[in-house]
Scaffold this active site. Structure first.
Site, PDB file in Angstrom:
ATOM      1  CG  HIS A  56      -2.007   0.988   1.217  1.00 40.06           C
ATOM      2  ND1 HIS A  56      -3.222   0.746   1.793  1.00 40.06           N
ATOM      3  CD2 HIS A  56      -2.072   2.240   0.707  1.00 40.06           C
ATOM      4  CE1 HIS A  56      -4.000   1.805   1.646  1.00 40.06           C
ATOM      5  NE2 HIS A  56      -3.320   2.728   0.993  1.00 40.06           N
ATOM      6  CG  HIS A  58      -1.162   6.647  -1.663  1.00 43.92           C
ATOM      7  ND1 HIS A  58      -2.289   6.512  -2.421  1.00 43.92           N
ATOM      8  CD2 HIS A  58      -1.469   6.142  -0.446  1.00 43.92           C
ATOM      9  CE1 HIS A  58      -3.261   5.966  -1.689  1.00 43.92           C
ATOM     10  NE2 HIS A  58      -2.789   5.732  -0.480  1.00 43.92           N
ATOM     11  CG  ASN A  90      -5.163   7.610  -4.514  1.00 45.92           C
ATOM     12  OD1 ASN A  90      -4.080   7.059  -4.678  1.00 45.92           O
ATOM     13  ND2 ASN A  90      -5.452   8.301  -3.429  1.00 45.92           N
ATOM     14  CG  ASP A 150      -6.350   3.435  -0.354  1.00 42.54           C
ATOM     15  OD1 ASP A 150      -6.971   3.157   0.668  1.00 42.54           O
ATOM     16  OD2 ASP A 150      -5.376   4.217  -0.361  1.00 42.54           O
ATOM     17  CG  HIS A 230      -5.883   1.913   5.532  1.00 43.85           C
ATOM     18  ND1 HIS A 230      -7.250   1.865   5.567  1.00 43.85           N
ATOM     19  CD2 HIS A 230      -5.565   2.606   4.404  1.00 43.85           C
ATOM     20  CE1 HIS A 230      -7.734   2.485   4.511  1.00 43.85           C
ATOM     21  NE2 HIS A 230      -6.727   2.937   3.792  1.00 43.85           N
ATOM     22  CG  ASP A 303      -2.335   4.780   3.689  1.00 42.44           C
ATOM     23  OD1 ASP A 303      -2.252   5.120   2.499  1.00 42.44           O
ATOM     24  OD2 ASP A 303      -3.275   5.131   4.437  1.00 42.44           O
ATOM     25  CG  HIS A 307      -0.346  15.003   1.455  1.00 40.11           C
ATOM     26  ND1 HIS A 307      -1.159  14.987   0.352  1.00 40.11           N
ATOM     27  CD2 HIS A 307      -0.829  14.055   2.287  1.00 40.11           C
ATOM     28  CE1 HIS A 307      -2.098  14.073   0.506  1.00 40.11           C
ATOM     29  NE2 HIS A 307      -1.930  13.481   1.670  1.00 40.11           N
TER      30      HIS A 307
HETATM   31 ZN    ZN Z   1      -7.015   4.169   2.257  1.00 29.20          ZN
END
Ligand code: ZN
Lengths: 428, 325
Positions: A56, A58, A90, A150, A230, A303, A307
């Protein structure tokens, strides 16, 4: 062909041994191995693990390259001891077509720090309405087997049922972000004592638990495999435990931050602690650790959610949700699971490499440290103690909740198919 | 000396009593022909309102002007909070202008705390209402009104509200007034009961220093003050209660209910009042209702807070609530 001799490493935390890498594979594991023709890495009693696998992550590329790119994200992964990461869908555009997943997959291969296995969206545009072309993504060069919306929950029960059924055709799995949307409208943090005081919108545990309960029942009904992203509450643990005892094919992950941090930290109103699902209570944290130890929760997944500074340097309500995690995950697991006696290093290898690779079908990863296996390895100095300094992160973003905290352990070396991606704590 | 007033929970009993006593002194200024003190001459105070509230802004502005401060009104209504840049950017602009105090109203809980603690600005920060979190000067003016009515204007000096029984009725969940009042009234020794439909009570309320009841009629006879909180009409559409009529029947204050209260007991409302639903005209217009006095007292309280934070001695602390509970 390069030969590397890792001398005196505690393989999976056991007695010191030598590990000889020849080319892309492990040639030999034993004691007193000859160093002839090999570059020698003195492990000095450090712990050798199979390369970590994150189910997981990003990576933000395409679309938010100001937060992270496949390059910076995989460099962060290598720094944290990972040899494979699963990239969430995403992005902008959403990874809901063969074209986007192939692009992400290829960037990972080109950069060479870590294998990138794209996750495909379950529904077109993550909108929860129409199934994405799951089969085409599976058949693409990226060979997608994990599908997830997700960031959003597949909350429509019929769409979820169809997705679970459909991916059976090619052994896929649906990874659910369990968040009942109506129960979490305006949610800013865990609903409980702290949210009541701070006047921040509550994200109740039941919004996660009700979706997990529904999805394990759906998986049972249609005979499919479901993975819970998660998982964050004590109640969710109970539901997954019940489902497994019933023989339902469910797996679950927990993030490092949910193993360590609680919603008490939100009292600072510092958005670095804003994450979805939110930080829960001490009771939840302890239940999650127990569940990871006893196997109810199968794996640790980061996860990792980068940012840029401006998305966190603001008031709580306006801030983005998420934390970076690739570079600190193993340290947090050492602190919460190993130093508490809940898991040994073999257990860590299982939860952070073997099982995630198995759930996601990552070829060549999560393998035993033995002769003939691909040389995907991570060497950890477990005696190290130090404060987390985000200035040294390889990730493009710095939104870590651990800045200035002392955490144990440091990854010193990472090898991807026999090639060093991290040497003495520095990216190669 | 602490420099900010973010939460009513930051005030000790002595801080609070000092503010109430100082407000009595300030109230005397209002009785003079020239309603002005030179206290804050040469100091600049900014009213930074990200959310519309004419009543609160005017009250602060009157207090600032009576203390001879230079006043800047900055209405940031409509500026994008979604990106979050506006608060920090505005803070830095104000910092460059050398302001001494910022009175901030913001739709997001915790925004004043962020402003005071993030190093964006050096000025004193006064929370004029943040999201559903806190509105400390409102709680202070309410306590001031209670002390005057229930203890006495002169007899009250130096006193707290020990033993007084205060009932807050209405939307507790979304109310910064309720949160601030529970904290402050508890600090001042009062016994607080919250009355509300269960849907409008926050999960986690059990740790608050107060009682919770769903039954207004049972609490009236043992209340020295009944404070009505605003129930916004949109709550009805969100299914917090079935109909306006049913709310009014169970939780509205009418003449019959007021008659069940002890003779000396007062009815309070932070305004603006929604007549008909929360309160009948009969109650609102009775001399037991202090809504108008509360407005006047608001100016005295805000003068006291500004005076003590910017000119005077040892008031308010800046920490969040937890420590003392
Ligand atoms: Zn999530």
């Amino acid at each position: 062909m390069t030969k590397i001799l890792i001398r005196g490493a505690k393989v999976l935390g056991g007695e010191p041994q030598d590990v000889l890498i020849d080319g892309e594979t492990i040639a030999e594991v034993g004691t007193g191995l000859s160093a002839e023709g090999a570059e020698v890495v003195e492990a000095d009693g450090r712990v050798l693990l199979p390369g970590l696998v994150d189910l997981h992550t990003h990576l933000r590329e395409p679309g938010r390259e100001d937060s992270e790119t496949v390059l910076t994200g995989t460099r962060a992964a290598a720094s944290g001891g990972y040899t494979a990461v699963f990239a969430m869908a995403n992005t902008f555009p959403v990874a809901d077509t063969a074209g986007v997943v192939e692009q992400v997959y290829r960037l990972g291969r080109e950069h060479g720090y870590c294998d990138v296995q794209p996750i495909g969206a379950v529904t077109v545009g993550l909108e929860g309405k129409k199934l994405a072309e799951l089969g085409a993504m599976h058949e693409s060069a990226a060979g997608v087997t994990v599908f997830s919306d997700d960031g959003k929950c597949v909350d429509d029960a019929v769409i979820m049922r169809r997705a679970l059924e459909y991916v059976k055709a090619f052994g896929g799995v649906v990874a659910q972000h369990a968040q009942e949307p109506r129960l979490t409208e305006g949610a800013q943090m865990n609903e409980g004592v702290v949210s009541a005081e701070l006047g921040l919108g509550g994200w109740p545990a039941v919004a996660e638990e009700s979706i997990i309960a529904r999805d394990v029942l759906l998986a049972e009904h249609v005979g499919s495999r479901v993975h819970i992203c998660h998982l964050s509450t004590a109640g969710s643990v109970e539901i997954v435990r019940w489902a497994k005892s019933r023989g339902i094919d469910v797996t679950a992950e927990v993030t490092p931050h949910h193993l360590l941090l609680t919603d008490e930290l939100v009292r600072s109103y510092n958005p670095v602690y804003k994450v979805n699902p939110p930080l829960r209570t001490e009771r939840d944290v302890l239940a999650l650790r127990e569940a990871l130890a006893d196997g109810t929760i199968d794996i640790v997944a980061t996860d990792h959610a980068p940012h840029p500074h401006e998305d966190k340097d603001c008031e709580w309500a306006a801030a983005a949700m998420g934390m970076v995690g690739l570079e600190t995950a193993l340290s947090v697991v050492q602190r919460t699971m190993v130093e508490t006696g809940l898991l040994d290093w073999a257990g860590v290898a299982d939860r952070m490499s073997l099982k995630p690779a198995a759930i996601g079908g990552a070829q060549g990863h999560g393998r035993p440290v033995s002769a003939g296996e691909p040389a995907n390895l991570t060497l950890v100095d477990t005696a190290y103690r130090g404060e987390v300094d985000p200035a040294g992160f390889a990730s493009r973003s710095r939104n870590t909740p651990y800045e200035g905290r002392e955490l144990p352990g440091r990854v010193t070396h990472t090898w991807l198919r026999g090639r060093a991606t991290l040497v003495d704590g520095k990216l190669a | 000396m602490q420099r900010h007033l973010i939460s009513a929970a930051d005030l000790t009993r002595d801080d609070a009593v000092l503010i109430l006593d100082t407000a009595e002194e300030m109230a005397r200024v209002a009785d003079r022909p020239i309603k002005k003190l030179p206290t804050l001459r040469g100091r600049t105070v900014v009213n930074l309102f990200f959310e519309d509230s004419t009543r609160t802004r005017i009250s602060f502005e009157a207090a600032e002007k009576r203390l001879s401060a230079d006043v800047i009104n900055f209405t940031a209504k409509g500026s994008s909070v979604s990106k979050g840049e506006s608060l920090k950017d505005t803070a830095q602009t104000l910092e460059a202008m050398g302001v001494d105090a910022v009175v901030i109203r913001h739709g997001a809980s915790g925004a004043p705390y962020r402003l005071a603690t993030s190093g964006w600005i050096d000025a004193a920060v006064i929370n004029a209402g943040d999201g559903t979190h806190q509105h400390p000067t409102q709680a202070l003016l309410d306590a001031f009104t209670m002390r005057r009515r229930l203890v006495g204007r002169d007899e009250g000096l130096g006193q707290d509200l020990s033993g007084k029984r205060i009932t807050l009725v209405g939307d507790i969940l979304h109310s910064r007034v309720a949160r601030s009042n529970v904290d402050l009234l508890h600090t001042l020794g009062a016994e607080v009961t919250l009355v509300s439909p269960p849907t409008l009570v926050p999960v986690g309320v059990e740790t608050w220093p107060c009682e919770v009841s769903y039954d207004l009629d049972r609490t009236l006879a043992k209340s020295d003050a009944v404070m009505l909180l605003r129930v916004q009409r949109e709550r009805m559409n969100a299914a917090f209660f079935p109909t306006e009529r049913e709310y009014s029947r169970r939780y509205g204050l009418d003449g019959d209910r007021m008659a069940k209260m002890p003779e000396h007991a007062i009815v309070m409302h932070p305004g603006p009042m929604v007549r008909g639903m929360e309160i009948t005209a009969e109650v609102a217009d009775s001399d037991r209702c202090t809504a108008v006095e509360q407005v006047a007292n608001g100016v005295s309280i805000r003068m006291a807070v500004l005076y003590l934070l910017l000119g005077g001695n040892e008031p308010a602390a800046t920490h969040t609530r937890t420590e003392e509970k």
